[in-house]
Design a protein around this motif. Sequence first.
Motif, PDB file in Angstrom:
ATOM      1  N   PHE A 113       0.826  -1.214   0.000  1.00  0.00           N
ATOM      2  CA  PHE A 113       0.000   0.000   0.000  1.00  0.00           C
ATOM      3  C   PHE A 113       0.856   1.258   0.000  1.00  0.00           C
ATOM      4  O   PHE A 113       0.478   2.272  -0.601  1.00  0.00           O
ATOM      5  CB  PHE A 113      -0.960  -0.010   1.196  1.00  0.00           C
ATOM      6  N   ILE A 114       1.992   1.203   0.645  1.00  0.00           N
ATOM      7  CA  ILE A 114       2.933   2.334   0.572  1.00  0.00           C
ATOM      8  C   ILE A 114       3.430   2.505  -0.860  1.00  0.00           C
ATOM      9  O   ILE A 114       3.550   3.630  -1.369  1.00  0.00           O
ATOM     10  CB  ILE A 114       4.112   2.117   1.548  1.00  0.00           C
ATOM     11  N   ALA A 115       3.712   1.382  -1.528  1.00  0.00           N
ATOM     12  CA  ALA A 115       4.141   1.434  -2.932  1.00  0.00           C
ATOM     13  C   ALA A 115       3.056   2.038  -3.815  1.00  0.00           C
ATOM     14  O   ALA A 115       3.348   2.790  -4.757  1.00  0.00           O
ATOM     15  CB  ALA A 115       4.503   0.039  -3.424  1.00  0.00           C
ATOM     16  N   ILE A 116       1.794   1.736  -3.525  1.00  0.00           N
ATOM     17  CA  ILE A 116       0.675   2.299  -4.301  1.00  0.00           C
ATOM     18  C   ILE A 116       0.627   3.817  -4.134  1.00  0.00           C
ATOM     19  O   ILE A 116       0.441   4.566  -5.105  1.00  0.00           O
ATOM     20  CB  ILE A 116      -0.652   1.648  -3.865  1.00  0.00           C
ATOM     21  N   ILE A 117       0.798   4.291  -2.889  1.00  0.00           N
ATOM     22  CA  ILE A 117       0.781   5.736  -2.635  1.00  0.00           C
ATOM     23  C   ILE A 117       1.946   6.422  -3.354  1.00  0.00           C
ATOM     24  O   ILE A 117       1.777   7.466  -4.004  1.00  0.00           O
ATOM     25  CB  ILE A 117       0.837   6.000  -1.119  1.00  0.00           C
ATOM     26  N   LEU A 118       3.126   5.838  -3.252  1.00  0.00           N
ATOM     27  CA  LEU A 118       4.307   6.422  -3.897  1.00  0.00           C
ATOM     28  C   LEU A 118       4.179   6.399  -5.416  1.00  0.00           C
ATOM     29  O   LEU A 118       4.627   7.326  -6.104  1.00  0.00           O
ATOM     30  CB  LEU A 118       5.562   5.664  -3.469  1.00  0.00           C
ATOM     31  N   ASP A 119       3.554   5.339  -5.949  1.00  0.00           N
ATOM     32  CA  ASP A 119       3.343   5.252  -7.396  1.00  0.00           C
ATOM     33  C   ASP A 119       2.428   6.364  -7.892  1.00  0.00           C
ATOM     34  O   ASP A 119       2.600   6.864  -9.011  1.00  0.00           O
ATOM     35  CB  ASP A 119       2.760   3.882  -7.750  1.00  0.00           C
ATOM     36  N   GLY A 120       1.464   6.737  -7.071  1.00  0.00           N
ATOM     37  CA  GLY A 120       0.595   7.848  -7.453  1.00  0.00           C
ATOM     38  C   GLY A 120       1.267   9.200  -7.330  1.00  0.00           C
ATOM     39  O   GLY A 120       0.869  10.165  -8.002  1.00  0.00           O
ATOM     40  N   LEU A 121       2.308   9.280  -6.504  1.00  0.00           N
ATOM     41  CA  LEU A 121       2.981  10.564  -6.274  1.00  0.00           C
ATOM     42  C   LEU A 121       4.025  10.897  -7.327  1.00  0.00           C
ATOM     43  O   LEU A 121       4.142  12.055  -7.737  1.00  0.00           O
ATOM     44  CB  LEU A 121       3.648  10.562  -4.896  1.00  0.00           C
TER      45      LEU A 121
ATOM     46  N   PHE B 202      13.129   8.164 -19.416  1.00  0.00           N
ATOM     47  CA  PHE B 202      13.749   7.269 -18.444  1.00  0.00           C
ATOM     48  C   PHE B 202      12.836   7.070 -17.238  1.00  0.00           C
ATOM     49  O   PHE B 202      12.663   5.946 -16.747  1.00  0.00           O
ATOM     50  CB  PHE B 202      15.094   7.837 -17.989  1.00  0.00           C
ATOM     51  N   GLY B 203      12.254   8.158 -16.747  1.00  0.00           N
ATOM     52  CA  GLY B 203      11.373   8.080 -15.584  1.00  0.00           C
ATOM     53  C   GLY B 203      10.151   7.226 -15.850  1.00  0.00           C
ATOM     54  O   GLY B 203       9.723   6.457 -14.981  1.00  0.00           O
ATOM     55  N   ALA B 204       9.599   7.343 -17.055  1.00  0.00           N
ATOM     56  CA  ALA B 204       8.421   6.549 -17.406  1.00  0.00           C
ATOM     57  C   ALA B 204       8.748   5.056 -17.444  1.00  0.00           C
ATOM     58  O   ALA B 204       7.989   4.226 -16.939  1.00  0.00           O
ATOM     59  CB  ALA B 204       7.874   7.001 -18.754  1.00  0.00           C
ATOM     60  N   GLU B 205       9.892   4.720 -18.038  1.00  0.00           N
ATOM     61  CA  GLU B 205      10.293   3.307 -18.109  1.00  0.00           C
ATOM     62  C   GLU B 205      10.642   2.768 -16.723  1.00  0.00           C
ATOM     63  O   GLU B 205      10.292   1.629 -16.383  1.00  0.00           O
ATOM     64  CB  GLU B 205      11.498   3.156 -19.050  1.00  0.00           C
ATOM     65  N   TYR B 206      11.331   3.560 -15.936  1.00  0.00           N
ATOM     66  CA  TYR B 206      11.712   3.152 -14.581  1.00  0.00           C
ATOM     67  C   TYR B 206      10.473   2.919 -13.720  1.00  0.00           C
ATOM     68  O   TYR B 206      10.395   1.954 -12.937  1.00  0.00           O
ATOM     69  CB  TYR B 206      12.616   4.221 -13.973  1.00  0.00           C
ATOM     70  N   ASP B 207       9.481   3.796 -13.861  1.00  0.00           N
ATOM     71  CA  ASP B 207       8.235   3.669 -13.114  1.00  0.00           C
ATOM     72  C   ASP B 207       7.499   2.381 -13.494  1.00  0.00           C
ATOM     73  O   ASP B 207       6.938   1.695 -12.639  1.00  0.00           O
ATOM     74  CB  ASP B 207       7.344   4.889 -13.386  1.00  0.00           C
ATOM     75  N   SER B 208       7.522   2.052 -14.769  1.00  0.00           N
ATOM     76  CA  SER B 208       6.863   0.829 -15.241  1.00  0.00           C
ATOM     77  C   SER B 208       7.530  -0.418 -14.671  1.00  0.00           C
ATOM     78  O   SER B 208       6.855  -1.362 -14.244  1.00  0.00           O
ATOM     79  CB  SER B 208       6.877   0.790 -16.768  1.00  0.00           C
ATOM     80  N   LEU B 209       8.863  -0.435 -14.638  1.00  0.00           N
ATOM     81  CA  LEU B 209       9.585  -1.575 -14.077  1.00  0.00           C
ATOM     82  C   LEU B 209       9.339  -1.692 -12.572  1.00  0.00           C
ATOM     83  O   LEU B 209       9.201  -2.800 -12.036  1.00  0.00           O
ATOM     84  CB  LEU B 209      11.082  -1.436 -14.364  1.00  0.00           C
ATOM     85  N   SER B 210       9.267  -0.551 -11.897  1.00  0.00           N
ATOM     86  CA  SER B 210       8.960  -0.556 -10.469  1.00  0.00           C
ATOM     87  C   SER B 210       7.560  -1.105 -10.212  1.00  0.00           C
ATOM     88  O   SER B 210       7.352  -1.892  -9.278  1.00  0.00           O
ATOM     89  CB  SER B 210       9.076   0.862  -9.907  1.00  0.00           C
ATOM     90  N   ASP B 211       6.603  -0.714 -11.060  1.00  0.00           N
ATOM     91  CA  ASP B 211       5.229  -1.220 -10.929  1.00  0.00           C
ATOM     92  C   ASP B 211       5.166  -2.726 -11.136  1.00  0.00           C
ATOM     93  O   ASP B 211       4.386  -3.417 -10.479  1.00  0.00           O
ATOM     94  CB  ASP B 211       4.315  -0.528 -11.953  1.00  0.00           C
ATOM     95  N   MET B 212       5.992  -3.235 -12.044  1.00  0.00           N
ATOM     96  CA  MET B 212       5.984  -4.678 -12.301  1.00  0.00           C
ATOM     97  C   MET B 212       6.426  -5.446 -11.058  1.00  0.00           C
ATOM     98  O   MET B 212       5.873  -6.509 -10.742  1.00  0.00           O
ATOM     99  CB  MET B 212       6.899  -4.994 -13.488  1.00  0.00           C
ATOM    100  N   VAL B 213       7.409  -4.909 -10.348  1.00  0.00           N
ATOM    101  CA  VAL B 213       7.869  -5.573  -9.124  1.00  0.00           C
ATOM    102  C   VAL B 213       6.828  -5.450  -8.015  1.00  0.00           C
ATOM    103  O   VAL B 213       6.455  -6.439  -7.368  1.00  0.00           O
ATOM    104  CB  VAL B 213       9.217  -4.978  -8.664  1.00  0.00           C
ATOM    105  N   SER B 214       6.324  -4.223  -7.801  1.00  0.00           N
ATOM    106  CA  SER B 214       5.435  -3.956  -6.664  1.00  0.00           C
ATOM    107  C   SER B 214       4.027  -4.507  -6.862  1.00  0.00           C
ATOM    108  O   SER B 214       3.409  -4.978  -5.897  1.00  0.00           O
ATOM    109  CB  SER B 214       5.360  -2.445  -6.405  1.00  0.00           C
TER     110      SER B 214
END
Length: 270
Positions: A59-67, A81-93
């Motif tokens: 749930f913390i990851a969800i909040i940070l993903d929205g921020l 770069f930020g868009a791709e990095y965010d997508s990879l982070s979402d795949m893990v979380s």
Amino acid sequence: MKKLKSMGKNKEDLLRNKIGQHTFYLLPNFITTAALFSGFYSIVQAMNGNYELSAIAIFIAIILDGLDGRIARLTHTESAFGAEYDSLSDMVSFGVAPALILYVWTLKPLGKLGWIAAFIYCCCAAFRLARFNVKLDRDEKKYFFGLPSPAAAALLVSFVWVSNENGFSGNEIFFNMIKMKWVSWSLTIVIALSMVSEIRFYSGKDINLRNSVPSVAILLVILAFVLVSYSPPEAIFIVVGCYFLSGYFNFIRNFTFKNKAVANATRNKK
């Protein structure tokens, strides 16, 4: 003169795009890294049997993903770069972590069926994120086509959190009727397929916080805070569950209206 101005603007846009592709901004990527850490921490805690901490980390990851995306837009620090990095982070979380949490908690005794269900969820999460990135969804801001991966992860981990909070382990029988591992297996498959479906889920992007609202809305916000503070796992599970069911409710309603419209049209032709 107009052609020269348009050519100049095109060159400026191309230059900005090139700069954006090779630029690293600290603030939004730091938040994305924190979200990635939360997802990884969730996996570690699940492996140690700490399912409450594991759920909270998601749930913390969800909040940070929205921020991170909002901060990038507000500070004009968006980049490829930020868009791709965010997508990879979402795949893990929201892809790997929930699947492993369910697998460790209750799917492991099922053997091949257990890890196949976890893999199907991972695969559907990856497909959902890839489809969103390349904008294969229809151009409609009000709805997502397919259950968003953060909502899917929230529903799965809140189910584990609620069960664990009420003393239900993955090896017990759910209300003396069916084993918990089969409930978890079915829920994992249904949520996974919902992510890659064409069912519409409300996005909330049309909500304007600057507009005035009735006083009842403030009371509802206060009530939501009271419910979450009183029993966080149950409140979150109910809210996310209602969001999940709303997509299917709208699908059934639209399907019924379409059938009625077709039936009326055929009658009028006769």
